[in-house]
Design a protein around this motif. Structure first.
Motif, PDB file in Angstrom:
ATOM      1  N   MET A  40      13.075   3.293  -2.025  1.00 20.16           N
ATOM      2  CA  MET A  40      11.828   2.893  -1.373  1.00 20.16           C
ATOM      3  C   MET A  40      10.636   3.582  -2.026  1.00 20.16           C
ATOM      4  O   MET A  40       9.601   2.960  -2.280  1.00 20.16           O
ATOM      5  CB  MET A  40      11.913   3.245   0.111  1.00 20.16           C
ATOM      6  N   CYS A  41      10.776   4.875  -2.320  1.00 18.65           N
ATOM      7  CA  CYS A  41       9.684   5.624  -2.946  1.00 18.65           C
ATOM      8  C   CYS A  41       9.419   5.156  -4.377  1.00 18.65           C
ATOM      9  O   CYS A  41       8.298   5.268  -4.868  1.00 18.65           O
ATOM     10  CB  CYS A  41      10.007   7.119  -2.938  1.00 18.65           C
ATOM     11  N   LEU A  42      10.464   4.631  -5.036  1.00 21.48           N
ATOM     12  CA  LEU A  42      10.328   4.164  -6.418  1.00 21.48           C
ATOM     13  C   LEU A  42       9.982   2.680  -6.511  1.00 21.48           C
ATOM     14  O   LEU A  42       9.933   2.122  -7.608  1.00 21.48           O
ATOM     15  CB  LEU A  42      11.631   4.429  -7.182  1.00 21.48           C
ATOM     16  N   TYR A  93       0.836  -1.206   0.000  1.00 24.25           N
ATOM     17  CA  TYR A  93       0.000   0.000   0.000  1.00 24.25           C
ATOM     18  C   TYR A  93       0.866   1.249   0.000  1.00 24.25           C
ATOM     19  O   TYR A  93       0.645   2.185  -0.780  1.00 24.25           O
ATOM     20  CB  TYR A  93      -0.919  -0.005   1.215  1.00 24.25           C
ATOM     21  N   GLN A  94       1.896   1.280   0.871  1.00 26.83           N
ATOM     22  CA  GLN A  94       2.770   2.447   0.938  1.00 26.83           C
ATOM     23  C   GLN A  94       3.462   2.697  -0.396  1.00 26.83           C
ATOM     24  O   GLN A  94       3.521   3.835  -0.872  1.00 26.83           O
ATOM     25  CB  GLN A  94       3.820   2.244   2.026  1.00 26.83           C
ATOM     26  N   MET A  95       3.988   1.631  -0.968  1.00 29.69           N
ATOM     27  CA  MET A  95       4.721   1.794  -2.221  1.00 29.69           C
ATOM     28  C   MET A  95       3.809   2.206  -3.369  1.00 29.69           C
ATOM     29  O   MET A  95       4.179   3.035  -4.210  1.00 29.69           O
ATOM     30  CB  MET A  95       5.454   0.497  -2.560  1.00 29.69           C
ATOM     31  N   ASN A  96       2.610   1.633  -3.418  1.00 30.30           N
ATOM     32  CA  ASN A  96       1.670   1.996  -4.475  1.00 30.30           C
ATOM     33  C   ASN A  96       1.254   3.458  -4.368  1.00 30.30           C
ATOM     34  O   ASN A  96       1.150   4.172  -5.377  1.00 30.30           O
ATOM     35  CB  ASN A  96       0.431   1.095  -4.409  1.00 30.30           C
ATOM     36  N   ARG A  97       1.013   3.923  -3.142  1.00 35.26           N
ATOM     37  CA  ARG A  97       0.642   5.334  -2.950  1.00 35.26           C
ATOM     38  C   ARG A  97       1.810   6.240  -3.320  1.00 35.26           C
ATOM     39  O   ARG A  97       1.626   7.320  -3.880  1.00 35.26           O
ATOM     40  CB  ARG A  97       0.238   5.589  -1.494  1.00 35.26           C
TER      41      ARG A  97
END
Length: 375
Positions: free
Chosen positions: A330-332, A232-236
């Motif tokens: 992490m954000c990518l 969820y975090q990565m998709n957002r």
């Protein structure tokens, strides 16, 4: 009054003002983005705390610029004892957040303290001094084992006391980079890699279910329902970066940022907040600033007057490299979620104060590498 201006002039001549300017520019940029990212929750408190941390950081920058790094590193045994005691304080006074007991929260301070973050500075000094003393035997088994024992001790202490594997891995990275630059034989690294490869199945079982799921989700998002939070975090995060396009939606106008739907959008995932509101250009500006700071540290290391000061600068650069790669990755969605902040940009008092103190050490090295008439 004349004395004050004279002292300021002396500091400006001695300090690395280029490095200080880059760090302040990055931090101010970060405060602006934090203000926007926390607007949905009322940004004043976060901005005030970050500004206070920036002021404290600049004071420490001045202090460490005026102090000879060699003098502090001479007391490496005391530095190690201090680090151990500081981290052990997490057992009785630690504040647990997101599954990690990484912070010390005291009522008389407006922000929490992260011991493992601060202890990176003495850790770098300890390794630098040890390597400098044994420079002629840098690849000898006694030297490598000594460096490895110090690193494993700090790594294990952090994992046990705080359960924060992300910060602990940063210590390993610092050790590897400093040892490599210091001239430790490549055979040691190949041997360590072989041992790690053989031991990886056992280490995998040692990891908690949550940490394993953070790695699994990178390769197969369907493999483990327990990885739902990380997915969820990565998709957002990716969605926010896509929303920004080239120029972004504008500060205080990001669709996801202003609705507060990006997890940890002012801390761990602030790069995604920057991407949505300032676009690819904003992200490039962040990476250019961080790259410039890293390059400046390495330039100072190259011109240092002795090996210990050079190693200190390399260690500081390693901190920035690891945190930047981990956070942006992490954000990518190409690196697991490890909870490391983006240097100078993410919200966090301990992070800002520690970074400026570390930059002050680099500035001290720069000041001592200047000719006498400039110093």
């Amino acid at each position: 009054m004349h004395g004050i201006w004279k002292a300021i002039g002396s500091f400006v001549r001695r300090a690395d003002m280029i490095l200080l300017s880059l760090c302040i520019a990055a931090s101010v940029f970060g405060i602006v983005v934090i203000s926007s990212a926390t607007n949905v929750n009322g940004s004043a408190q976060y901005v005030r705390t970050q500004i206070l941390a920036l002021v404290l950081g600049i004071i420490l920058y001045v202090f460490f610029t005026l102090v000879d790094v060699d003098i502090i590193a001479e007391r490496r045994e005391l530095l190690l004892i201090f680090s151990a005691i500081f981290i052990l304080l997490l057992f009785p006074f630690g504040d647990t957040r997101s599954g990690n007991r990484s912070w010390l929260a005291f009522s008389f301070l407006p922000f929490s303290i992260q011991p493992a973050e601060i202890c990176k500075i003495p850790f770098i000094m300890i390794l630098a001094k040890t390597m400098s003393i044994r420079q002629n035997k840098i690849s000898h088994i006694s030297t490598v084992l000594r460096l490895a024992v110090i690193t494993v001790f700090m790594f294990g202490l952090i994992v046990v006391a705080s359960e924060d594997l992300g910060v602990a891995l940063q210590y390993l990275f610092i050790f590897v980079i400093m040892a490599f630059v210091g001239g430790v034989s490549l055979l040691w690294f190949l041997g360590a890699f072989a041992v790690l490869l053989v031991a990886s199945p056992f280490l995998w079982q040692f990891l908690s279910y949550d940490r394993r799921s953070r790695i699994w989700v990178l390769f197969d998002p369907r493999i483990d329902p327990a990885a739902q939070d990380q997915r969820y975090q990565m998709n957002r995060s990716l969605r926010a970066l896509q929303n920004g396009g080239i120029t972004g939606q504008g500060l205080y106008h990001g669709t996801m940022v202003q609705s507060g739907t990006i997890p940890a959008q002012h801390t761990d995932l602030i790069f995604s907040s920057i991407g949505e509101e300032l676009g690819m250009l904003g992200c490039m500006a962040v990476l250019i600033l961080l790259t410039a700071i890293i390059v400046r540290c390495l330039m100072v290391a190259k011109n240092a007057r002795n090996t210990i000061e050079s190693y200190v600068c390399v260690g500081v650069a390693a901190v920035l490299i690891f945190q930047t790669i981990s956070n942006v990755g992490m954000c990518l969605f190409v690196m697991p979620v490890v909870g490391l902040t983006l240097p100078f940009f993410s919200y966090g008092g301990s992070s800002i104060v520690t970074l400026f103190a570390a930059m002050g050490m680099v500035s001290s090295v720069q000041s001592h590498s200047l000719p006498d008439w400039l110093r």
